[in-house]
Scaffold this motif. Sequence first.
Motif, mmCIF file in Angstrom:
data_model
loop_
_atom_site.group_PDB
_atom_site.id
_atom_site.type_symbol
_atom_site.label_atom_id
_atom_site.label_comp_id
_atom_site.label_asym_id
_atom_site.label_seq_id
_atom_site.Cartn_x
_atom_site.Cartn_y
_atom_site.Cartn_z
ATOM 1 N N SER A 90 0.821 -1.212 0.000
ATOM 2 C CA SER A 90 0.000 0.000 0.000
ATOM 3 C C SER A 90 0.857 1.265 0.000
ATOM 4 O O SER A 90 1.790 1.402 0.792
ATOM 5 N N SER A 91 0.517 2.187 -0.897
ATOM 6 C CA SER A 91 1.223 3.474 -0.943
ATOM 7 C C SER A 91 0.395 4.591 -0.313
ATOM 8 O O SER A 91 0.757 5.764 -0.407
ATOM 9 N N SER A 92 -0.706 4.230 0.337
ATOM 10 C CA SER A 92 -1.549 5.225 0.986
ATOM 11 C C SER A 92 -0.817 5.871 2.154
ATOM 12 O O SER A 92 -0.131 5.199 2.928
ATOM 13 N N ARG A 93 -0.966 7.179 2.293
ATOM 14 C CA ARG A 93 -0.352 7.881 3.429
ATOM 15 C C ARG A 93 -0.935 7.424 4.755
ATOM 16 O O ARG A 93 -0.319 7.587 5.810
ATOM 17 N N ALA A 94 -2.127 6.845 4.696
ATOM 18 C CA ALA A 94 -2.760 6.355 5.924
ATOM 19 C C ALA A 94 -2.100 5.083 6.432
ATOM 20 O O ALA A 94 -2.308 4.693 7.574
ATOM 21 N N HIS A 95 -1.280 4.446 5.567
ATOM 22 C CA HIS A 95 -0.649 3.185 5.947
ATOM 23 C C HIS A 95 0.864 3.364 6.010
ATOM 24 O O HIS A 95 1.510 3.524 4.977
ATOM 25 N N PRO A 96 1.454 3.323 7.195
ATOM 26 C CA PRO A 96 2.915 3.398 7.288
ATOM 27 C C PRO A 96 3.535 2.144 6.668
ATOM 28 O O PRO A 96 2.855 1.131 6.495
ATOM 29 N N LEU A 106 -6.743 -7.735 7.862
ATOM 30 C CA LEU A 106 -6.248 -6.897 8.960
ATOM 31 C C LEU A 106 -6.901 -5.527 8.829
ATOM 32 O O LEU A 106 -6.613 -4.776 7.892
ATOM 33 N N ILE A 107 -7.773 -5.224 9.758
ATOM 34 C CA ILE A 107 -8.528 -3.964 9.689
ATOM 35 C C ILE A 107 -7.953 -2.998 10.714
ATOM 36 O O ILE A 107 -8.034 -3.240 11.926
ATOM 37 N N PRO A 108 -7.330 -1.895 10.261
ATOM 38 C CA PRO A 108 -6.794 -0.923 11.228
ATOM 39 C C PRO A 108 -7.922 -0.322 12.063
ATOM 40 O O PRO A 108 -8.963 0.075 11.525
ATOM 41 N N LEU A 109 -7.727 -0.319 13.369
ATOM 42 C CA LEU A 109 -8.722 0.284 14.257
ATOM 43 C C LEU A 109 -8.462 1.783 14.373
ATOM 44 O O LEU A 109 -7.317 2.234 14.317
ATOM 45 N N ARG A 110 -9.521 2.521 14.548
ATOM 46 C CA ARG A 110 -9.405 3.978 14.654
ATOM 47 C C ARG A 110 -8.545 4.341 15.866
ATOM 48 O O ARG A 110 -8.732 3.822 16.952
ATOM 49 N N ARG A 154 -7.887 -0.045 -0.738
ATOM 50 C CA ARG A 154 -8.638 -0.569 0.404
ATOM 51 C C ARG A 154 -8.154 0.065 1.696
ATOM 52 O O ARG A 154 -6.982 0.405 1.830
ATOM 53 N N SER A 155 -9.053 0.149 2.678
ATOM 54 C CA SER A 155 -8.656 0.656 3.996
ATOM 55 C C SER A 155 -8.030 -0.443 4.836
ATOM 56 O O SER A 155 -7.339 -0.162 5.809
ATOM 57 N N PHE A 156 -8.279 -1.707 4.480
ATOM 58 C CA PHE A 156 -7.747 -2.835 5.251
ATOM 59 C C PHE A 156 -6.711 -3.586 4.408
ATOM 60 O O PHE A 156 -6.518 -3.319 3.222
#
Length: 366
Positions: free
Chosen positions: A173-179, A250-254, A233-235
Amino acid sequence: MFVARSIAADHKDLIHDVSYDFHGRRMATCSSDQSVKVWDKSDDGEWHCTASWKTHSGSVWRVTWAHPEFGQVLASCSFDRTAAVWEEIVGESNDKQRGLSHWIKRTTLVDSRTSVTDVKFAPKHMGLVLATCSADGVVRIYEAPDVMNLSQWSLQHEISCKLSCSCISWNPSSSRAHPPMIAVGSDDNNVTYSGKVQIYEYNENTRKYTKAETLMTVTDPVHDIAFAPNLGRSFHVLAIATKDVRIFKLIPLRRESTTSSGPTKFEVQVMAQFDSHNSQVWRVSWNITSTLLASSGDDGCVRLWKANYMDNWKCTGILRGDGSPVNGSSVQGAALGAVGSGGAQTQNSVVGAASAGRKKAQLMPG
């Protein structure tokens, strides 16, 4: 109908890994004969060996391609306790080798005290970064600060996993939300140790990788591990090859603001589990859209798994190691990814080499 094709790989011993490049037009194989071979696909669909050389002084366990943005670059790892980076050089016009290519060793990474069991380049948005894992239980992450000089690599991180490591996979994932995130599998036979898969995440504040999750339900030795391509995807989706095939979500929790500096917490769900191989599973690999998973096992078969609109995973095809379909099963070739360490980009799949090791590679052209 999906058919298989055999390649006389001409390795002198077991083939341990097969890897496709980004475009699926090149393939690398490695073997206990201490060599790596590079294969190129011609316009007529045939594969031709264009390079073969001795790479290590022990069995070569894995071979993997860098993103082509960094050139034609391979990394290999071996029982001889080293990993190596290779670059293809095309002969200059004034060279008697004009137009001919050859592979040269750019560096040898010698930090491991034991067998280096896997090697993987990070997603290209992270730069030219390479991870290795070893039987000594350490994951090492290297970076080439100058992509024009591949002889210089600096050891950036050492992650102690406590268990002997057998395989690694970067989260693409290259999303900034995912380290940056890396999953590590262990083939430790001690059943008293549960949690044979650990997930580490990079923390921007501490500039270190910290453990974010342990999959405690994985208690058997893990032979391969693969994050699915993440198309927004968010997960995250992770496939694991052990005595069966498992797919985890694997679903990141808030995050709570007070704990924002710690690693991400995940809700872990088992999406699917298949024991159809009835034997050890050696490789799992996704296609580029993460809609199809291929697995290969000691039953000598490659099995293809696909989810329906209800997210129920089912087997959509089986091919034997000799290429013959089982029970008349057929697969749409256009959907297929590669079994091997790299090439989720390609529409070819490898059977024989990705299993416990054969001297022929089996291809299934799409």
